[in-house]
Write a protein that holds these residues in place. Structure first.
Motif, PDB file in Angstrom:
ATOM      1  N   TYR A 169       0.878  -1.063   0.000  1.00  9.41           N
ATOM      2  CA  TYR A 169      -0.066  -0.081  -0.199  1.00  9.41           C
ATOM      3  C   TYR A 169       0.991   1.053  -0.028  1.00  9.41           C
ATOM      4  O   TYR A 169       0.457   2.179  -0.703  1.00  9.41           O
ATOM      5  CB  TYR A 169      -0.981  -0.074   1.223  1.00  9.41           C
ATOM      6  CG  TYR A 169      -1.940   1.077   1.006  1.00  9.41           C
ATOM      7  CD1 TYR A 169      -3.072   0.928   0.411  1.00  9.41           C
ATOM      8  CD2 TYR A 169      -1.555   2.312   2.001  1.00  9.41           C
ATOM      9  CE1 TYR A 169      -3.814   2.315   0.282  1.00  9.41           C
ATOM     10  CE2 TYR A 169      -2.567   3.543   2.068  1.00  9.41           C
ATOM     11  CZ  TYR A 169      -3.691   3.381   1.201  1.00  9.41           C
ATOM     12  OH  TYR A 169      -4.473   4.437   1.007  1.00  9.41           O
ATOM     13  N   LEU A 170       1.810   1.167   0.627  1.00  5.15           N
ATOM     14  CA  LEU A 170       2.832   2.467   0.663  1.00  5.15           C
ATOM     15  C   LEU A 170       3.390   2.469  -0.789  1.00  5.15           C
ATOM     16  O   LEU A 170       3.644   3.567  -1.233  1.00  5.15           O
ATOM     17  CB  LEU A 170       3.973   2.185   1.789  1.00  5.15           C
ATOM     18  CG  LEU A 170       4.992   3.241   2.039  1.00  5.15           C
ATOM     19  CD1 LEU A 170       4.161   4.407   2.636  1.00  5.15           C
ATOM     20  CD2 LEU A 170       6.167   2.976   2.912  1.00  5.15           C
ATOM     21  N   GLU A 171       3.568   1.765  -1.651  1.00  8.27           N
ATOM     22  CA  GLU A 171       4.082   1.958  -2.834  1.00  8.27           C
ATOM     23  C   GLU A 171       3.164   2.551  -3.862  1.00  8.27           C
ATOM     24  O   GLU A 171       3.528   3.362  -4.489  1.00  8.27           O
ATOM     25  CB  GLU A 171       4.381   0.507  -3.325  1.00  8.27           C
ATOM     26  CG  GLU A 171       5.735  -0.028  -2.960  1.00  8.27           C
ATOM     27  CD  GLU A 171       6.086  -1.524  -3.557  1.00  8.27           C
ATOM     28  OE1 GLU A 171       5.659  -1.812  -4.457  1.00  8.27           O
ATOM     29  OE2 GLU A 171       7.098  -2.088  -2.941  1.00  8.27           O
ATOM     30  N   GLN A 172       1.775   2.285  -3.521  1.00  9.60           N
ATOM     31  CA  GLN A 172       0.805   2.865  -4.434  1.00  9.60           C
ATOM     32  C   GLN A 172       0.586   4.532  -3.867  1.00  9.60           C
ATOM     33  O   GLN A 172       0.495   5.059  -4.718  1.00  9.60           O
ATOM     34  CB  GLN A 172      -0.457   2.422  -3.779  1.00  9.60           C
ATOM     35  CG  GLN A 172      -0.769   0.617  -3.997  1.00  9.60           C
ATOM     36  CD  GLN A 172      -1.994   0.152  -3.572  1.00  9.60           C
ATOM     37  OE1 GLN A 172      -3.040   1.025  -3.540  1.00  9.60           O
ATOM     38  NE2 GLN A 172      -2.019  -1.060  -3.540  1.00  9.60           N
ATOM     39  N   LEU A 173       0.936   4.727  -2.917  1.00 12.27           N
ATOM     40  CA  LEU A 173       0.963   6.238  -2.398  1.00 12.27           C
ATOM     41  C   LEU A 173       1.996   7.028  -3.206  1.00 12.27           C
ATOM     42  O   LEU A 173       1.763   8.135  -3.358  1.00 12.27           O
ATOM     43  CB  LEU A 173       1.207   6.403  -0.818  1.00 12.27           C
ATOM     44  CG  LEU A 173      -0.006   5.928  -0.217  1.00 12.27           C
ATOM     45  CD1 LEU A 173       0.278   6.254   1.398  1.00 12.27           C
ATOM     46  CD2 LEU A 173      -1.354   6.512  -0.400  1.00 12.27           C
ATOM     47  N   ARG A 174       3.231   6.244  -3.389  1.00  9.39           N
ATOM     48  CA  ARG A 174       4.310   7.066  -4.184  1.00  9.39           C
ATOM     49  C   ARG A 174       5.039   8.217  -3.231  1.00  9.39           C
ATOM     50  O   ARG A 174       6.135   7.933  -2.632  1.00  9.39           O
ATOM     51  CB  ARG A 174       4.005   7.680  -5.481  1.00  9.39           C
ATOM     52  CG  ARG A 174       3.384   6.459  -6.509  1.00  9.39           C
ATOM     53  CD  ARG A 174       2.952   7.053  -7.679  1.00  9.39           C
ATOM     54  NE  ARG A 174       2.591   5.861  -8.799  1.00  9.39           N
ATOM     55  CZ  ARG A 174       2.211   6.205  -9.891  1.00  9.39           C
ATOM     56  NH1 ARG A 174       2.069   7.286 -10.387  1.00  9.39           N
ATOM     57  NH2 ARG A 174       1.674   5.062 -10.725  1.00  9.39           N
ATOM     58  N   ASP A 175       4.408   9.250  -3.079  1.00 11.54           N
ATOM     59  CA  ASP A 175       4.849  10.263  -2.461  1.00 11.54           C
ATOM     60  C   ASP A 175       4.553  10.097  -0.848  1.00 11.54           C
ATOM     61  O   ASP A 175       3.346  10.090  -0.419  1.00 11.54           O
ATOM     62  CB  ASP A 175       4.115  11.523  -2.894  1.00 11.54           C
ATOM     63  CG  ASP A 175       4.700  12.810  -1.893  1.00 11.54           C
ATOM     64  OD1 ASP A 175       5.634  12.791  -1.267  1.00 11.54           O
ATOM     65  OD2 ASP A 175       4.050  13.967  -1.927  1.00 11.54           O
ATOM     66  N   VAL A 176       5.495   9.788  -0.171  1.00 12.80           N
ATOM     67  CA  VAL A 176       5.240   9.424   1.503  1.00 12.80           C
ATOM     68  C   VAL A 176       5.546  10.707   2.295  1.00 12.80           C
ATOM     69  O   VAL A 176       6.813  10.980   2.592  1.00 12.80           O
ATOM     70  CB  VAL A 176       6.431   8.422   1.806  1.00 12.80           C
ATOM     71  CG1 VAL A 176       6.273   8.009   3.038  1.00 12.80           C
ATOM     72  CG2 VAL A 176       6.196   7.072   0.927  1.00 12.80           C
ATOM     73  N   SER A 177       4.574  11.182   2.324  1.00 14.01           N
ATOM     74  CA  SER A 177       4.425  12.969   3.197  1.00 14.01           C
ATOM     75  C   SER A 177       3.180  12.799   3.919  1.00 14.01           C
ATOM     76  O   SER A 177       2.068  12.194   3.321  1.00 14.01           O
ATOM     77  CB  SER A 177       4.656  13.898   2.265  1.00 14.01           C
ATOM     78  OG  SER A 177       3.560  14.195   1.226  1.00 14.01           O
ATOM     79  N   PRO A 178       3.337  13.522   4.994  1.00 14.01           N
ATOM     80  CA  PRO A 178       1.806  13.699   5.650  1.00 14.01           C
ATOM     81  C   PRO A 178       0.685  14.240   4.842  1.00 14.01           C
ATOM     82  O   PRO A 178      -0.513  14.002   4.897  1.00 14.01           O
ATOM     83  CB  PRO A 178       2.326  14.530   6.775  1.00 14.01           C
ATOM     84  CG  PRO A 178       3.708  14.363   6.910  1.00 14.01           C
ATOM     85  CD  PRO A 178       4.438  14.287   5.887  1.00 14.01           C
ATOM     86  N   LYS A 180       0.239  13.742   1.758  1.00 19.20           N
ATOM     87  CA  LYS A 180      -0.364  12.787   0.982  1.00 19.20           C
ATOM     88  C   LYS A 180      -1.215  11.822   1.629  1.00 19.20           C
ATOM     89  O   LYS A 180      -2.365  11.275   0.904  1.00 19.20           O
ATOM     90  CB  LYS A 180       0.955  11.724   0.386  1.00 19.20           C
ATOM     91  CG  LYS A 180       0.559  10.718  -0.526  1.00 19.20           C
ATOM     92  CD  LYS A 180       0.362  11.583  -2.128  1.00 19.20           C
ATOM     93  CE  LYS A 180      -0.031  10.269  -3.300  1.00 19.20           C
ATOM     94  NZ  LYS A 180      -0.279  10.963  -4.468  1.00 19.20           N
ATOM     95  N   LEU A 181      -1.426  11.934   3.125  1.00 20.32           N
ATOM     96  CA  LEU A 181      -2.314  10.944   3.807  1.00 20.32           C
ATOM     97  C   LEU A 181      -4.009  11.674   3.553  1.00 20.32           C
ATOM     98  O   LEU A 181      -4.821  10.985   3.813  1.00 20.32           O
ATOM     99  CB  LEU A 181      -2.105  11.277   5.161  1.00 20.32           C
ATOM    100  CG  LEU A 181      -0.833  10.429   5.660  1.00 20.32           C
ATOM    101  CD1 LEU A 181      -0.456  10.541   7.031  1.00 20.32           C
ATOM    102  CD2 LEU A 181      -0.514   8.899   4.955  1.00 20.32           C
TER     103      LEU A 181
END
Length: 292
Positions: A169-178, A180-181
């Motif tokens: 699931y983290l890979e799906q988000l791509r941009d790992v930043s608050p 992006k949540l």
């Protein structure tokens, strides 16, 4: 001196007042509703005073009944504690099902290896307890829950919290930043619906609009949902250490001390008993080692 009322009648009456229900009292005492009703009526006849009144919603004590019930509760508690001092029962530890599944079970074999002579039982509960009535010796609780008046309170540490999800699931988000949540699938639990708000506050992220889309009844269900890739959830670190170690979950923002502390309630009459002392020491050491 006048003869005392029947002990069974006194127990039935105290239970009926405590539960505000003869049906619940009957369930606790393993008798019928009619048996409790007859015992209370017999007690009223013996004492010559009305003790209970029924209304549409509950069974309520009269002023005289309330005074009697208060005294009986203290007396039954003293009896239970006195018996335990003479004939100790196995030590019972109370905690939530999530703590049991996520933290106690993976570690409890270590306790048994160190103390094979100690018989330990468990109670799955996360609410308030009455040590004597519920036959509980120790309880792991959050600091926001009011302890029993007779509890010896030990601090186990600050509860660290943070968002977790499956690596996929983290890979799906791509941009790992608050930020992006705000567009992510956020998960929550009904036992702590404010978890995301707690995390935002301690991290200074109150400006973000983070609204959970799906809610589960318990943390262990929430954790399983996150591990299966359904979204991201804020959870206590202590509940997901096994999943983090195995790689089933990741914590992209790490963990931060939350607003709650983990505390241990110990029944006062058991605080110096050898098995309680051993369990308290083991819990304290394990909590420190795992940096909850």
């Amino acid at each position: 001196m006048a003869a005392l009322p029947s002990l069974n009648a006194l127990r039935a009456f105290e239970a009926a007042v405590r539960h505000r229900s003869m049906t619940l009292a009957a369930n606790e005492l393993f008798v019928t509703h009619g048996a409790v009703s007859r015992q209370v009526k017999s007690l009223e006849e013996t004492l010559g005073v009305k003790l209970l009144v029924k209304n549409a919603r509950a069974t309520e004590p009269t002023p005289e009944g309330a005074r009697l019930a208060e005294g009986l509760a203290s007396a039954f508690k003293l009896i239970q504690e006195s018996v335990e001092r003479v004939r100790p029962e196995p030590l019972t530890l109370s905690c939530s099902s999530s703590i049991m599944m996520g933290w106690i079970i993976p570690r409890i074999s270590n306790f048994h290896d160190k103390h094979p002579q100690i018989e330990l039982q468990f109670n799955m509960n996360y609410n308030r307890v009455d040590f004597a009535r519920d036959k509980i010796g120790m309880a792991i609780r959050s600091s926001i829950i009011d302890p029993p008046q007779d509890a010896v309170i030990r601090q186990l540490g600050v509860e660290n919290i943070g968002p977790v999800c499956a690596p996929e699931y983290l890979e799906q988000l791509r941009d790992v930043s608050p930020q992006k949540l705000e567009g992510a699938s956020l998960l929550a639990t009904r036992t702590r619906p404010e978890a995301w708000a707690d995390w935002q506050t301690v991290c200074g992220l109150d400006h973000l609009s983070l609204q959970p889309r799906t809610s589960f009844d318990h943390f262990y269900l929430l954790i399983q949902a996150a591990a299966c890739g359904l979204g991201m959830a804020v959870v206590p670190k202590m509940l997901v250490m096994e999943q983090l170690s195995s790689g089933r979950l990741v914590a992209p923002f790490g963990f931060t001390p939350g607003p709650r502390r983990i505390v241990l309630w110990v029944a006062k009459h058991l605080a110096s008993r050898a098995d309680a002392v051993a369990l308290e020491r083991w819990l304290t050491d394990e909590m420190y080692a795992s940096s909850i």
